[in-house]
Design a protein around this motif. Structure first.
Motif, PDB file in Angstrom:
ATOM      1  N   LEU A  70     102.816 -71.135  95.681  1.00  0.00           N
ATOM      2  CA  LEU A  70     102.635 -71.858  96.932  1.00  0.00           C
ATOM      3  C   LEU A  70     101.835 -71.010  97.901  1.00  0.00           C
ATOM      4  O   LEU A  70     101.839 -69.779  97.807  1.00  0.00           O
ATOM      5  CB  LEU A  70     103.990 -72.154  97.584  1.00  0.00           C
ATOM      6  N   THR A  71     101.184 -71.637  98.857  1.00  0.00           N
ATOM      7  CA  THR A  71     100.493 -70.893  99.906  1.00  0.00           C
ATOM      8  C   THR A  71     101.521 -70.456 100.934  1.00  0.00           C
ATOM      9  O   THR A  71     102.246 -71.276 101.488  1.00  0.00           O
ATOM     10  CB  THR A  71      99.410 -71.762 100.575  1.00  0.00           C
ATOM     11  N   GLU A  72     101.600 -69.162 101.177  1.00  0.00           N
ATOM     12  CA  GLU A  72     102.501 -68.605 102.185  1.00  0.00           C
ATOM     13  C   GLU A  72     101.814 -68.577 103.543  1.00  0.00           C
ATOM     14  O   GLU A  72     102.387 -68.962 104.546  1.00  0.00           O
ATOM     15  CB  GLU A  72     102.915 -67.185 101.775  1.00  0.00           C
ATOM     16  N   ARG A  73     100.579 -68.089 103.586  1.00  0.00           N
ATOM     17  CA  ARG A  73      99.809 -68.050 104.829  1.00  0.00           C
ATOM     18  C   ARG A  73      98.350 -68.317 104.491  1.00  0.00           C
ATOM     19  O   ARG A  73      97.694 -67.508 103.843  1.00  0.00           O
ATOM     20  CB  ARG A  73      99.963 -66.696 105.520  1.00  0.00           C
ATOM     21  N   ALA A  74      97.840 -69.455 104.924  1.00  0.00           N
ATOM     22  CA  ALA A  74      96.460 -69.831 104.628  1.00  0.00           C
ATOM     23  C   ALA A  74      95.489 -69.056 105.513  1.00  0.00           C
ATOM     24  O   ALA A  74      95.821 -68.647 106.623  1.00  0.00           O
ATOM     25  CB  ALA A  74      96.271 -71.323 104.858  1.00  0.00           C
TER      26      ALA A  74
ATOM     27  N   LYS B 168      90.879 -68.534 106.072  1.00  0.00           N
ATOM     28  CA  LYS B 168      89.512 -68.873 105.691  1.00  0.00           C
ATOM     29  C   LYS B 168      88.859 -67.743 104.901  1.00  0.00           C
ATOM     30  O   LYS B 168      87.748 -67.875 104.432  1.00  0.00           O
ATOM     31  CB  LYS B 168      88.665 -69.165 106.934  1.00  0.00           C
ATOM     32  N   TYR B 169      89.562 -66.619 104.765  1.00  0.00           N
ATOM     33  CA  TYR B 169      89.065 -65.456 104.029  1.00  0.00           C
ATOM     34  C   TYR B 169      89.955 -65.206 102.813  1.00  0.00           C
ATOM     35  O   TYR B 169      91.176 -65.148 102.945  1.00  0.00           O
ATOM     36  CB  TYR B 169      89.073 -64.209 104.918  1.00  0.00           C
ATOM     37  N   PRO B 170      89.381 -65.033 101.610  1.00  0.00           N
ATOM     38  CA  PRO B 170      90.211 -64.860 100.413  1.00  0.00           C
ATOM     39  C   PRO B 170      91.059 -63.588 100.430  1.00  0.00           C
ATOM     40  O   PRO B 170      92.142 -63.565  99.864  1.00  0.00           O
ATOM     41  CB  PRO B 170      89.203 -64.834  99.260  1.00  0.00           C
ATOM     42  N   ASP B 171      90.610 -62.531 101.100  1.00  0.00           N
ATOM     43  CA  ASP B 171      91.390 -61.293 101.115  1.00  0.00           C
ATOM     44  C   ASP B 171      92.557 -61.340 102.102  1.00  0.00           C
ATOM     45  O   ASP B 171      93.392 -60.436 102.112  1.00  0.00           O
ATOM     46  CB  ASP B 171      90.493 -60.085 101.397  1.00  0.00           C
ATOM     47  N   LYS B 172      92.658 -62.397 102.910  1.00  0.00           N
ATOM     48  CA  LYS B 172      93.773 -62.541 103.855  1.00  0.00           C
ATOM     49  C   LYS B 172      94.698 -63.697 103.486  1.00  0.00           C
ATOM     50  O   LYS B 172      95.739 -63.875 104.110  1.00  0.00           O
ATOM     51  CB  LYS B 172      93.226 -62.758 105.271  1.00  0.00           C
ATOM     52  N   HIS B 173      94.330 -64.493 102.491  1.00  0.00           N
ATOM     53  CA  HIS B 173      95.135 -65.639 102.056  1.00  0.00           C
ATOM     54  C   HIS B 173      96.346 -65.123 101.269  1.00  0.00           C
ATOM     55  O   HIS B 173      96.187 -64.400 100.287  1.00  0.00           O
ATOM     56  CB  HIS B 173      94.280 -66.562 101.186  1.00  0.00           C
ATOM     57  N   MET B 174      97.554 -65.484 101.696  1.00  0.00           N
ATOM     58  CA  MET B 174      98.772 -64.995 101.053  1.00  0.00           C
ATOM     59  C   MET B 174      99.432 -66.113 100.236  1.00  0.00           C
ATOM     60  O   MET B 174      99.488 -67.265 100.674  1.00  0.00           O
ATOM     61  CB  MET B 174      99.764 -64.499 102.113  1.00  0.00           C
ATOM     62  N   LEU B 175      99.926 -65.739  99.060  1.00  0.00           N
ATOM     63  CA  LEU B 175     100.589 -66.682  98.154  1.00  0.00           C
ATOM     64  C   LEU B 175     102.028 -66.252  97.924  1.00  0.00           C
ATOM     65  O   LEU B 175     102.359 -65.070  98.047  1.00  0.00           O
ATOM     66  CB  LEU B 175      99.864 -66.718  96.819  1.00  0.00           C
TER      67      LEU B 175
ATOM     68  N   PRO C  47      83.638 -67.604 105.373  1.00  0.00           N
ATOM     69  CA  PRO C  47      83.282 -68.263 104.113  1.00  0.00           C
ATOM     70  C   PRO C  47      83.943 -69.624 103.887  1.00  0.00           C
ATOM     71  O   PRO C  47      83.677 -70.262 102.887  1.00  0.00           O
ATOM     72  CB  PRO C  47      83.743 -67.270 103.053  1.00  0.00           C
ATOM     73  N   ASP C  48      84.820 -70.063 104.798  1.00  0.00           N
ATOM     74  CA  ASP C  48      85.519 -71.346 104.651  1.00  0.00           C
ATOM     75  C   ASP C  48      86.189 -71.448 103.283  1.00  0.00           C
ATOM     76  O   ASP C  48      86.039 -72.423 102.558  1.00  0.00           O
ATOM     77  CB  ASP C  48      84.568 -72.519 104.879  1.00  0.00           C
ATOM     78  N   PHE C  49      86.943 -70.420 102.938  1.00  0.00           N
ATOM     79  CA  PHE C  49      87.666 -70.332 101.669  1.00  0.00           C
ATOM     80  C   PHE C  49      88.771 -71.381 101.624  1.00  0.00           C
ATOM     81  O   PHE C  49      89.520 -71.557 102.578  1.00  0.00           O
ATOM     82  CB  PHE C  49      88.263 -68.928 101.548  1.00  0.00           C
ATOM     83  N   THR C  50      88.878 -72.093 100.498  1.00  0.00           N
ATOM     84  CA  THR C  50      89.897 -73.125 100.307  1.00  0.00           C
ATOM     85  C   THR C  50      90.425 -73.060  98.880  1.00  0.00           C
ATOM     86  O   THR C  50      89.647 -72.958  97.941  1.00  0.00           O
ATOM     87  CB  THR C  50      89.313 -74.532 100.537  1.00  0.00           C
ATOM     88  N   ILE C  51      91.741 -73.137  98.734  1.00  0.00           N
ATOM     89  CA  ILE C  51      92.333 -73.265  97.400  1.00  0.00           C
ATOM     90  C   ILE C  51      92.485 -74.751  97.130  1.00  0.00           C
ATOM     91  O   ILE C  51      93.215 -75.449  97.829  1.00  0.00           O
ATOM     92  CB  ILE C  51      93.683 -72.537  97.301  1.00  0.00           C
ATOM     93  N   ASP C  52      91.762 -75.229  96.131  1.00  0.00           N
ATOM     94  CA  ASP C  52      91.767 -76.654  95.793  1.00  0.00           C
ATOM     95  C   ASP C  52      93.002 -77.043  94.985  1.00  0.00           C
ATOM     96  O   ASP C  52      93.536 -78.128  95.160  1.00  0.00           O
ATOM     97  CB  ASP C  52      90.492 -77.017  95.044  1.00  0.00           C
ATOM     98  N   SER C  53      93.433 -76.162  94.083  1.00  0.00           N
ATOM     99  CA  SER C  53      94.665 -76.415  93.337  1.00  0.00           C
ATOM    100  C   SER C  53      95.277 -75.098  92.881  1.00  0.00           C
ATOM    101  O   SER C  53      94.569 -74.173  92.506  1.00  0.00           O
ATOM    102  CB  SER C  53      94.412 -77.330  92.139  1.00  0.00           C
TER     103      SER C  53
END
Length: 84
Positions: free
Chosen positions: A47-51, A53-60, A35-41
């Motif tokens: 903070l982003t801990e681990r970016a 491309k999938y929202p369920d794997k993006h760690m903050l 899905p080419d997931f991106t956090i714009d702000s």
């Protein structure tokens, strides 16, 4: 070129209660591999801990040190629900 879905999602730390709304976007073309997931702000204190491309794997990471997934039990901002 594919259009992007943009939406807001409320983030809330379970440890310290820090919260705010993240502005995110993702590709709305279902035939793509990811899905080419991106956090714009991100709101202040996150903070982003681990970016990913999938929202369920993006760690903050919260300012208190708590690490959590972007996609968890969260509340959408009014009018910020993704169109699916």
């Amino acid at each position: 070129m594919a259009a992007r879905d943009r939406y807001s999602r409320k983030l809330e730390c379970a440890m310290c209660g820090n919260s705010g709304y993240a502005e995110v976007s993702e590709d709305d073309m279902p035939s793509r591999k990811h899905p080419d997931f991106t956090i714009d702000s991100l709101p202040r204190g996150f903070l982003t801990e681990r970016a990913s491309k999938y929202p369920d794997k993006h760690m903050l990471r919260c300012r208190c040190g708590h690490v959590f997934k972007f996609q968890q039990k969260t509340v959408y901002a009014e009018g910020g629900e993704p169109r699916r």
